[in-house]
Design an enzyme around this catalytic site. Sequence first.
Site, PDB file in Angstrom:
ATOM      1  N   ASP A  51     111.702  -9.602  92.650  1.00  0.00           N
ATOM      2  CA  ASP A  51     112.239  -8.332  92.149  1.00  0.00           C
ATOM      3  C   ASP A  51     111.457  -7.866  90.928  1.00  0.00           C
ATOM      4  OD1 ASP A  51     113.803  -6.134  91.608  1.00  0.00           O
ATOM      5  OD2 ASP A  51     115.515  -7.285  90.856  1.00  0.00           O
ATOM      6  N   GLU A  71     112.743   0.713  85.940  1.00  0.00           N
ATOM      7  CA  GLU A  71     113.760   0.764  86.999  1.00  0.00           C
ATOM      8  C   GLU A  71     114.958  -0.082  86.628  1.00  0.00           C
ATOM      9  OE1 GLU A  71     115.677  -0.623  90.870  1.00  0.00           O
ATOM     10  OE2 GLU A  71     114.904  -1.722  89.142  1.00  0.00           O
ATOM     11  N   GLU A  72     114.679  -1.243  86.043  1.00  0.00           N
ATOM     12  CA  GLU A  72     115.762  -2.168  85.720  1.00  0.00           C
ATOM     13  C   GLU A  72     116.672  -1.639  84.605  1.00  0.00           C
ATOM     14  OE1 GLU A  72     116.488  -4.421  87.594  1.00  0.00           O
ATOM     15  OE2 GLU A  72     114.737  -5.410  88.459  1.00  0.00           O
ATOM     16  N   ASP A 108     111.557  -2.305  97.497  1.00  0.00           N
ATOM     17  CA  ASP A 108     112.136  -3.022  96.360  1.00  0.00           C
ATOM     18  C   ASP A 108     112.735  -4.324  96.874  1.00  0.00           C
ATOM     19  OD1 ASP A 108     113.356  -3.830  94.041  1.00  0.00           O
ATOM     20  OD2 ASP A 108     114.524  -2.000  93.743  1.00  0.00           O
ATOM     21  N   HIS A 127     117.488 -11.673  89.283  1.00  0.00           N
ATOM     22  CA  HIS A 127     117.602 -11.375  87.850  1.00  0.00           C
ATOM     23  C   HIS A 127     117.720 -12.637  86.999  1.00  0.00           C
ATOM     24  CE1 HIS A 127     118.816  -6.827  88.009  1.00  0.00           C
ATOM     25  NE2 HIS A 127     117.678  -7.094  88.652  1.00  0.00           N
ATOM     26  N   ASP A 129     105.308 -11.208 104.666  1.00  0.00           N
ATOM     27  CA  ASP A 129     104.235 -10.841 105.597  1.00  0.00           C
ATOM     28  C   ASP A 129     104.718  -9.794 106.595  1.00  0.00           C
ATOM     29  OD1 ASP A 129     102.730 -12.705 104.271  1.00  0.00           O
ATOM     30  OD2 ASP A 129     102.675 -14.166 105.909  1.00  0.00           O
TER      31      ASP A 129
END
Length: 320
Positions: free
Chosen positions: A122, A156-157, A185, A285, A300
């Site tokens: 993330d 973004e966070e 994301d 997180h 992948d």
Amino acid sequence: MTVTAAAAVAGLALPASSPALGASPQAATGAAAVQEHLQELQKIAEANGGHRASGSPGYQASIDYVKAKLDAAGFATTLQEFDSMGGKTYNLLAETPGGDANNVVMVGAHLDSVSEGPGINDNGTGSAAILQAALDFAGSGAQPKNKLRFAFWGAEEEGLVGSSHYVRTLPEQDRGKIAMYLNFDMVGSPNAGYFTYDGDDSDNEGAGPGPEGSAQIEKALNDSFGGAGVATEGTDFDGRSDYGPFIEVGIPAGGTFTGAEGTKTQEQADKWGGQAGQAYDPCYHSSCDTVDNVNQEALDRNLQVISAAVKTFAEQTPTR
């Protein structure tokens, strides 16, 4: 991916002598290159307090790394400065020299991590995947019909701050030139699901469909997974990632997602493998979101779908 829902340039003017897209013949491609990008992001975090949070030295080093790769491949790059949490930070935008500037396909991922860890799933995975999709497209020598614009979002966070700033400050006439937005994301969650954003609201969970054209994007992504024998599920446009500011102004959107802190069901484990009753990403997180927190097969597969989407939408866009 942010826990809360919370965009730049009035048009990305190209230098008069933009270089042609291309790639070094010595450069790694595909999945191997994505792994190299993730290893580099891990090293950057380790050298900068263990994270790559927006506004930090780790984030700046991440921006520098990605920008250098895109510059070398011939993309026209722009840094867009904005304020977040009382300081300056950036979005990085990169577009193809060619393609119809009145029909722009945007592909985005947030580059920042939380301050608790290096943020490799993330959202190192999404950032590395779209970076490599861009580099592989450039290396192919293809000339896009539509202009491709890749976005690496900051903050973004902190509540979609970078993407919101971009959309909010983009003049209306330039906003109207964006044909669609693809968001990636978290595409390598260790206990992965295979989700695509629910453009037609077929899961009937009440969030509503995306803007007109989003259903076509969802179908293209589902068909790509299906061609690889991977079943998908719809996930709501719930405002937790950078598609939010785009759908708010009526821009068709879509993307893929392998899951965050939610729990995998038994039915999903039967379909996709992995552990029922466990989070898709148990290190969400936290400090253990390192290169060891990535499902290589899921990453992948998502890279293949992202690369296919870039090639497809470089030539065609959804009907609105």
